[in-house]
Write an enzyme that holds these catalytic residues in place. Structure first.
Site, short mmCIF file in Angstrom:
data_model
loop_
_atom_site.label_atom_id
_atom_site.label_comp_id
_atom_site.label_asym_id
_atom_site.label_seq_id
_atom_site.Cartn_x
_atom_site.Cartn_y
_atom_site.Cartn_z
CG ASP A 106 12.09 29.84 42.62
OD1 ASP A 106 12.06 28.60 42.45
OD2 ASP A 106 11.18 30.47 43.19
CE1 TYR A 198 12.24 13.68 48.74
CE2 TYR A 198 12.34 11.73 50.14
CZ TYR A 198 12.98 12.75 49.46
OH TYR A 198 14.35 12.86 49.52
#
Ligand code: NAD
Length: 295
Positions: A106, A198
């Site tokens: 992760d 983003y």
């Protein structure tokens, strides 16, 4: 009298310049062998390539292409079964049936990032190409209630983890004259009305490559981004697909291999004089994407 003196001095200066900068002092061309080696530039035999987010989508396409080109690859993501499926495909495609390293990690956990790199070095002994591909792209707007939670999530995966992994990898990349390729987006270049975080994070990624090009160039490490347009991946299917096709001058949506080819170019010796660049691979979509902001 003064003008004669000036002309005499200029003549002497010109003579000195001629002496110190004769054409023989410059290199104007590479050797024939350098030209010939371009035919072999996609051979990645003996190269070690680590691609984050390679258990699906664009990252999967990148590890598969590097396997075809002879590299030893590291397949990593969060789901063991997906990683294993992609690793099997890579081994099948590899000319020497090389077995990839599979690592569950992760990227928001520093310990996992260290394990990812340490396992790579322990298994293959070096790192030549680091591709920071993993990323998430949920919609965000300034008025949404959970904006900051999503903002932190996006920045942690799409930027912080990238910086941390490059930080850990530099000592190894220095030894191999290695290279870093970060998967950005055309969202770094053109604003989209619902992509506040983003757009911001991918712009930062582009600038990161430019700044790192300055710092790492003298160490022999090149850093670039590849900026895809719309690419079909299973995790993200858009009902805007037909609109994207119409808006793309080349009239199709990209597939992971279209992006992987650009990554292989940036990692190859063909790109040995390219650093700090943001290579757009989008069929021309960036020039029309602004139209999607008009409701
Ligand atoms: P994808 O969902 O198939 O791939 C994203 C990968 O990132 C997955 O393998 C996922 O497991 C991994 N990932 C996400 N969070 C993670 C975490 N915390 N730890 C470890 N791995 C994690 O989507 P994709 O479209 O292939 O995206 C790959 C990259 O391409 C992203 O950076 C994305 O921004 C960029 N991109 C995609 C498109 C597109 O149209 N698909 C366009 C431009 C840019």
């Amino acid at each position: 009298m003064q003008s004669i003196l000036l002309i005499t001095l200029l003549s002497i200066a010109a003579a000195v310049v001629t002496v110190t900068a004769s054409a023989d002092d410059y290199v104007f061309d590479y050797s024939d062998d350098d030209y010939r080696s371009v035919a072999n530039s996609r051979n990645f035999t003996d190269k070690v390539v680590l691609v984050t987010g390679s258990s699906s989508g664009i990252g999967e396409g990148i590890v598969k292409l590097f396997s075809v080109l002879g590299a030893r690859v590291v397949v990593t993501g969060r789901k063991e079964a997906d990683i294993h499926r992609v690793a099997q495909d890579c081994q099948r495609l590899s000319p020497n049936k090389l077995k990839p390293l599979e690592v569950v990690a992760d990227l928001t956990k520093s310990a996992d990032l260290s394990t990812l790199l340490n396992e790579t070095i322990k298994t293959f002994g070096k790192l030549d190409v680091l591709v920071n591909n993993a990323g998430i792209y949920p919609a965000t707007t300034i008025d949404q209630t959970n904006l900051l939670q999503l903002w932190d999530q996006i920045f942690n995966i799409d930027l912080r983890a990238v910086v941390e992994l490059i930080h850990l990898a530099v000592p190894y990349l220095e030894k191999t004259n290695g290279t870093v390729i970060d998967i950005s987006s055309i969202s770094s270049l053109a604003p989209m009305i619902d992509k506040l975080a983003y757009n911001s994070v991918k712009s930062s990624l582009d600038m990161l490559a430019r700044v790192l090009a300055l710092e790492l160039g003298p160490k022999g490490i090149r850093v670039n981004t590849l900026n895809p347009g719309a690419v079909n991946v299973k995790s993200y299917t858009s009902d805007l697909s037909n609109d994207y096709i119409k808006a793309t001058p080349l009239r199709r949506i990209g597939l992971p291999l279209d992006i992987a080819k650009g990554v292989a170019f940036l990692a190859s010796t063909d790109a040995s004089f390219i650093t700090g660049a943001n290579l757009v691979v989008d069929g021309g979509l960036v020039y029309n994407i602004g139209g999607f902001n008009i409701k």
